[in-house]
Design an enzyme around this catalytic site. Structure first.
Site, PDB file in Angstrom:
ATOM      1  CB  VAL A  84      -1.043   0.180   1.075  1.00 27.31           C
ATOM      2  CG1 VAL A  84      -1.874   1.337   1.241  1.00 27.31           C
ATOM      3  CG2 VAL A  84      -1.914  -1.166   1.305  1.00 27.31           C
ATOM      4  CE1 TYR A  85       5.257   5.535   2.973  1.00 28.36           C
ATOM      5  CE2 TYR A  85       7.149   4.396   1.672  1.00 28.36           C
ATOM      6  CZ  TYR A  85       6.278   5.736   2.351  1.00 28.36           C
ATOM      7  OH  TYR A  85       7.116   6.699   2.434  1.00 28.36           O
TER       8      TYR A  85
END
Length: 258
Positions: free
Chosen positions: A152-153
């Site tokens: 996600v990052y």
């Protein structure tokens, strides 16, 4: 008349370094962060410029909406979307609330702030938007041996790069400049807040990162990478992106045909 800069995530690290640089350059400031005590401390330490503090949690709808209104109403010369959270962990291990926080802070918030600021900037015929992403934006092809995993990052940073490149084309010729800076590992509280000890890892200073980001804007780099000595590496990447984009066809590619 003094120029006006708004910096999110300004209470520490890269955001604070940006605010310090702009204050030294004579900008009036709107500094944004979660910790009012740190915001107040910065303001009291810079009586030479006007500093407005906005305590806001950019993971929340109210925090985003309230600051977006500021971006629309204030005559910003510079908007720096720097606020971020790391939450380094594989997707299956990432709690839903942390995934939501990360996407809100690094995708939704800067999108809404850019949307609010860019129209008024175009009307005034001037202004700069600078997003802070990271070299992890380009790490997607890395195999599973590259740790820590952080789907996600990495995705949020890649979004910022593509968003910036596309917006830069939209505003070309309007007097508005849009750029994104991609730091590597920087010596801030960012990693230690996640329990990561990078004290033995060579790290760029936040001040050097800011110098590189602002110089990148001067050089006309929509995507700047202060830690990459050979910019042709990035040029090659962008050329390959466009080649793939332009290589599409309405016909099914032979390798997919049965």
């Amino acid at each position: 008349m003094s120029k006006l800069a708004l910096v999110t995530g300004a209470t520490s690290g890269i955001g604070k370094a940006f605010a310090e640089r702009f204050a030294a350059d004579g900008y009036d400031l709107i500094i944004v962060g979660r910790r009012q005590d740190r915001l107040a401390e910065f303001a009291s330490g810079h009586p030479e410029v006007q500093v407005r503090t906005v305590a806001a949690d950019l993971s929340t709808e109210d925090g985003i909406n309230n600051l977006a209104q500021v971006c629309a109403d204030e005559p910003l010369d510079m908007l720096v979307n720097n606020a971020g959270v790391s939450h380094y962990m594989p997707l299956a291990d990432l709690p839903a609330e942390k995934a939501r926080e990360l996407v809100n802070v690094k995708v939704l918030a800067p999108t809404q702030f850019m949307r609010a600021a860019v129209g008024p900037m175009q009307q005034r015929g001037r202004g700069t938007i600078l997003n802070v992403a990271g070299m992890i934006a380009f790490s997607g092809p890395a195999d599973r041996t590259v740790m820590p995993r952080r789907a996600v990052y990495a995705g949020t940073l890649a979004y910022l790069v593509a968003m910036t490149q596309t917006l830069a084309a939209e505003v070309a010729g309007s007097g508005v400049t849009v750029g994104v800076v991609c730091p590597g590992v920087v010596a801030t509280e960012f990693h230690s807040a996640q329990g990561l000890d990078l004290s033995a890892v060579p790290r760029m200073s936040a001040e050097d990162l800011v110098t590189g980001a602002l110089r990148g804007l001067e050089l006309g780099e929509t995507v700047s990478a202060p830690g990459v000595a050979d910019y042709q590496l990035l040029e090659n990447l962008f050329t390959a992106d466009l080649a793939a984009f332009g290589g599409q066809s309405p016909q099914l590619a032979a390798r997919y045909a049965k």
